[in-house]
Design an enzyme around this catalytic site. Structure first.
Site, PDB file in Angstrom:
ATOM      1  N   CYS A 123      15.349  36.892 -18.044  1.00 53.09           N
ATOM      2  CA  CYS A 123      16.016  36.055 -19.047  1.00 53.09           C
ATOM      3  C   CYS A 123      15.175  35.991 -20.320  1.00 53.09           C
ATOM      4  O   CYS A 123      13.995  35.637 -20.285  1.00 53.09           O
ATOM      5  CB  CYS A 123      16.233  34.647 -18.512  1.00 53.09           C
ATOM      6  SG  CYS A 123      16.861  33.523 -19.779  1.00 53.09           S
ATOM      7  N   VAL A 124      15.789  36.312 -21.434  1.00 57.15           N
ATOM      8  CA  VAL A 124      15.064  36.357 -22.710  1.00 57.15           C
ATOM      9  C   VAL A 124      14.522  34.984 -23.105  1.00 57.15           C
ATOM     10  O   VAL A 124      13.354  34.859 -23.503  1.00 57.15           O
ATOM     11  CB  VAL A 124      15.938  36.979 -23.833  1.00 57.15           C
ATOM     12  CG1 VAL A 124      17.220  36.201 -24.074  1.00 57.15           C
ATOM     13  CG2 VAL A 124      15.152  37.082 -25.138  1.00 57.15           C
TER      14      VAL A 124
END
Lengths: 102, 126, 119
Positions: C78-79
């Site tokens: 997840c960024v």
């Protein structure tokens, strides 16, 4: 179609198992993994609760997690089925959803 | 984006069992919930056990130096996320009533909550 | 059957990532497909290229990398969770990719089952 519930906390530390047992529907599968496997052993303070739960739910425990912690899968509460990771996969496939009681 | 319009609508439930602030789970679940709104799924939020503390009114974490994300729960309606459920027994155990909550919810009994959970296709818990 | 897997905890502190890996391996051995493994919360730390565990212990990051290599498993970090914790392109282990949380919701929609491993 039934649900697979996974529980990963010791019943002597947290309420995850109780919360799972209080919400699961009759016939659902429950799998004890990681630190929840202690709940599967005969002779503990929760063994009676587990034996009762086995009448309503399909109870399972992950054998590799039991062995890792020094417990013999032969010593689980009657009504609890010992599975390996392949069995975990099959349980996940056979039930329509997986509810992790984190 | 094509992937957001798959034509499949599943029943998603985000189950909140942990209190806010002591750990990051409540905040990051909320981020998941907001993203899920873009996918046109049937989204449900359940607050049980200590998760009920996430929507306690009057949270003021300024003195512990963390962001107050609790107003976000009130913004969910703007994302068409309106199915919020709280468990009655869990509220009573914690000495809370609906008046203590910062957002409108549907109060369910533990038995009703269990039945609702059983209807879901995807359950995300943290 | 197509499985999605969500890993919520980092390596070494918690068994979650190891359990998820064993599950993924067993699923592939049984002929199932892993649609995606999504790393969220502290789980993003599984994707660091900077970890150097002692040689007599398992290397959690390498385990995942090998699985991705051998079976083309999509490992997504997840960024937003990664930025918060300093997991960025510059220290991302090969085999992982960084993307948005939408990839998790998509896994929930597209996979037949989503299995969560966390605390």
């Amino acid at each position: 179609m039934s649900v697979l519930h996974t529980v990963n906390k010791s019943p002597f530390d947290r309420n995850n198992l109780d919360s799972c047992l209080n919400h699961a529907q009759p016939g659902d599968a429950i799998l004890l993994i990681e630190d929840a496997v202690f709940a599967a052993m005969a002779g503990t303070a929760v063994a009676g609760k587990m034996a009762d739960a086995a009448k309503t739910f399909r109870l399972h425990v992950l054998g590799p997690d039991l062995k890792a912690r020094g417990f013999d899968p032969a010593g689980v509460v009657t009504g609890v089925t010992v599975v390996d990771y392949g069995g975990f996969v099959e349980l996940a496939a056979q039930n329509k959803a997986i509810n992790a009681w984190l | 984006m094509d992937e957001m319009d798959s034509g499949i609508v599943k029943k998603f439930m985000f189950v909140n069992r942990k209190a806010p602030h002591g750990t990051v789970y409540a905040l990051e679940v909320l981020e998941m919930v907001l993203i899920s709104a873009a996918f046109d799924q049937d989204v449900h939020l359940a607050f049980i056990d200590d998760g009920i503390y996430q929507i306690k009114k009057g949270q003021a974490p300024a003195e512990i130096g963390v962001k107050n994300f609790s107003p976000t729960y009130r913004a969910l309606e703007g994302y068409d996320i309106e199915k919020l459920y709280v468990e009655a027994e869990g509220m009573a155990e914690r000495g809370l009533t609906e008046d203590d909550l910062l957002v409108p919810v549907e109060v369910l009994s533990r038995a009703e909550m269990g039945k609702l959970m059983a209807e879901m296709d995807v359950v995300l818990t943290a | 059957m197509k499985f999605g897997i969500l890993v919520n905890e980092g390596p070494y502190n918690h068994q979650a990532s190891d359990s998820a890996y064993q599950f993924a391996k067993a699923a592939l051995e049984k002929g199932h497909e892993i649609f995606r493994v999504f790393f969220y919360y502290d789980g993003v730390n599984n994707a660091t290229s900077l970890g150097q565990p002692p040689s007599d212990d398992r290397n959690v990051t390498k385990n995942w990398q090998k699985l991705a290599e051998d079976h083309k498993v999509d490992l997504v970090v997840c960024v937003a969770a990664g930025l918060r914790r300093g997991i960025v392109e510059g220290n991302l282990a090969p085999g992982f990719r960084i993307s948005g949380l939408g990839q998790l919701i998509e896994a929930g929609i597209q996979a037949d089952r989503l299995v969560t491993f966390g605390d």
